[in-house]
Enzyme design. Structure first.
Site, PDB file in Angstrom:
ATOM      1  N   GLU A 107      50.566  37.975  83.681  1.00  0.00           N
ATOM      2  CA  GLU A 107      50.844  36.795  84.004  1.00  0.00           C
ATOM      3  C   GLU A 107      49.996  35.545  83.824  1.00  0.00           C
ATOM      4  OE1 GLU A 107      54.284  35.930  85.945  1.00  0.00           O
ATOM      5  OE2 GLU A 107      54.872  37.609  85.373  1.00  0.00           O
ATOM      6  N   HIS A 166      51.507  34.331  92.497  1.00  0.00           N
ATOM      7  CA  HIS A 166      50.426  34.126  91.731  1.00  0.00           C
ATOM      8  C   HIS A 166      49.011  33.907  92.396  1.00  0.00           C
ATOM      9  CE1 HIS A 166      53.208  33.063  88.060  1.00  0.00           C
ATOM     10  NE2 HIS A 166      52.826  34.528  87.916  1.00  0.00           N
ATOM     11  N   CYS A 193      49.691  24.987  88.047  1.00  0.00           N
ATOM     12  CA  CYS A 193      50.430  25.576  87.254  1.00  0.00           C
ATOM     13  C   CYS A 193      50.649  25.124  85.867  1.00  0.00           C
ATOM     14  CB  CYS A 193      52.061  25.758  87.908  1.00  0.00           C
ATOM     15  SG  CYS A 193      51.921  27.079  89.276  1.00  0.00           S
TER      16      CYS A 193
END
Length: 450
Positions: A179, A254, A373
């Protein structure tokens, strides 16, 4: 003696919110995404909010870059899944037969460029070139569609082979689920000094450690190790730590939702790592500059408040005087408990964090992505910055051009039913074609490549 390049700056490359930004609730384990699924989105507001955050940081003296959105809707993906005929027929058939697939191929999730790739600065790489590996994002279909275009975008911006090296995404299998930088933090003294790379994983592909029970762990140890090998990082430069399963089950999909690092500072929640002390000890043993941990105990902020406010999904930025600025989403100010911790524990603590900036990125937040993000951190020397030929580093003129571009092409209302509108697809392609010219990056989208 260690190499130190004083010209190195960290550049935050923010993702532009795409024209098809919508609330489809696609991401399992992302509570904000699931909570807002089905609501009407405002793509224009989302893109302008992101641009205003970039502009404010640029004006404050931080180096800022821009990454374009993906081609959406991805009609090619629908055709691979058996939908045939004209674009209009493909959209109509998908809306009727598999609306979940239509929502997936319209996702604007590439705005969260912390997932775009993992990056190693040239100062840490054995050959002195900045290393890029696009994340395979195999854990969800709507994000699995991104890596090919991401790779072309990164190669278009960071094109000079004397300074930049590009690696293929890892095999898109569960064993190598990757990711990107959302699970990677580089800790160092100044950005131009050699650093230690903290890779955080949720599970081992072949078992052997405790795993979350409610939500999937998206990053594997094997993927993190493979990226480190691609980039030529040694054991002395890397620490691999498991994310706490309880945090994942609370919605921490995450690591950058529960920890953020910059320079020698690691701001983290007590439940960020399964082995908290072991992780800190490993970092201390390998870092040339003393680690400055800033620990937020669970008694101060619960996991629910951490996830709801996205305190740890904030940007931590270095200032010339050695201090640091914390860039938080507006939701942190709206939560009295979190705001009090920022003032009394973080800003008043014995650490370099001396300022907090509050930014409105609500359109992104409602889909589960905060300030951290939205950006991919790339530490670049002056020579590496000069080697960027695309118009990807933000300037006042580029900000004005991008704002005008958004105003021309974006809708201010997009409901799930609108995704089947063929006109939306035409609008999106026209916008992206113009954007590649505006950013001077050439052809990067499938429709441009033929």
């Amino acid at each position: 003696m260690s190499r130190v390049d004083e010209s190195v700056q960290e550049v935050n490359f923010d993702g532009l919110v795409g024209p098809t930004h919508n609330y489809a609730g696609l991401a399992a384990g992302n509570l904000a995404s699931q909570r807002h699924g089905g609501l009407t989105a405002n793509p224009k507001e989302g893109a302008l909010q992101g641009l205003l955050k970039m502009k404010s940081l640029m004006e404050a003296g931080y180096a800022q870059g821009v990454l374009p959105p993906q081609q959406r809707p991805d009609l090619g993906a629908l055709r691979k899944l058996g939908f045939t005929g004209s674009d209009e027929r493909v959209l109509a058939s998908a809306a009727d037969q598999a609306p979940q697939l239509l929502r997936a191929v319209c996702s604007a999730s590439s705005m969260w460029t912390a997932n775009a790739a993992t990056v190693t600065p040239g100062v840490d790489a054995p050959e002195g070139r900045v290393q890029f590996t696009p994340a395979n994002l195999q854990s969800s279909f709507h994000r699995f569609l991104e890596p090919a275009t991401t790779g072309r975008v990164l190669q278009a911006i960071f094109h000079d082979e004397r300074h930049f090296a590009h690696h293929p995404a890892l095999p898109a299998t569960p064993a190598f689920s990757d990711e990107g930088a959302a699970n990677h933090t580089r800790l160092c003294g100044a950005h131009g000094e050699p650093g230690v790379h903290l890779f955080v994983y949720g599970r081992k592909a072949f078992g052997g450690e405790r795993e979350p029970r409610r939500y999937p762990a998206r990053q594997t140890l094997e993927a993190s190790q493979a990226v480190a090998r691609q980039h030529g990082l040694t054991d002395a430069q890397t620490v691999f730590a498991q994310q706490h399963p309880d945090a994942i089950d609370a919605g921490v999909f995450h690591n950058d939702v529960i920890a953020v690092g910059n320079g020698p500072v690691l701001l983290y929640h007590e439940l960020a790592f399964l082995d908290e002390e072991g992780t800190l000890e490993a970092l201390r043993a390998k870092m040339a500059t003393p680690l400055i941990p800033v620990r937020v105990p669970v008694e101060a902020i619960s996991l629910d408040d951490a996830v709801g406010s996205y305190l740890f999904n904030s940007q931590l930025l270095s200032n010339p005087d050695g201090s640091m600025t914390l860039v938080v989403p507006g939701e942190c100010q709206e939560n009295d408990t979190v705001w009090r911790v920022i003032q009394d524990l973080i800003l008043a603590g014995y650490n370099p964090i001396s300022e907090v900036l509050v930014k409105d990125v609500k359109q992104s937040m409602q889909n589960g992505g905060g300030p951290a993000c939205l950006r991919l951190r790339v530490a670049l020397s002056s020579a590496e910055r000069e080697a960027i030929k695309a118009r990807a580093l933000l300037t006042p003129a580029l900000f004005e051009d991008l704002t005008a571009w958004v105003e021309r092409h974006y809708r201010d209302r997009l409901a799930p039913k609108d995704l089947a509108d063929p006109q939306l697809a035409r609008e999106s392609l026209a916008a992206l074609d113009e954007l590649t010219k505006l950013l001077e990056m050439g052809s990067v989208y499938p429709f441009q490549l033929g």
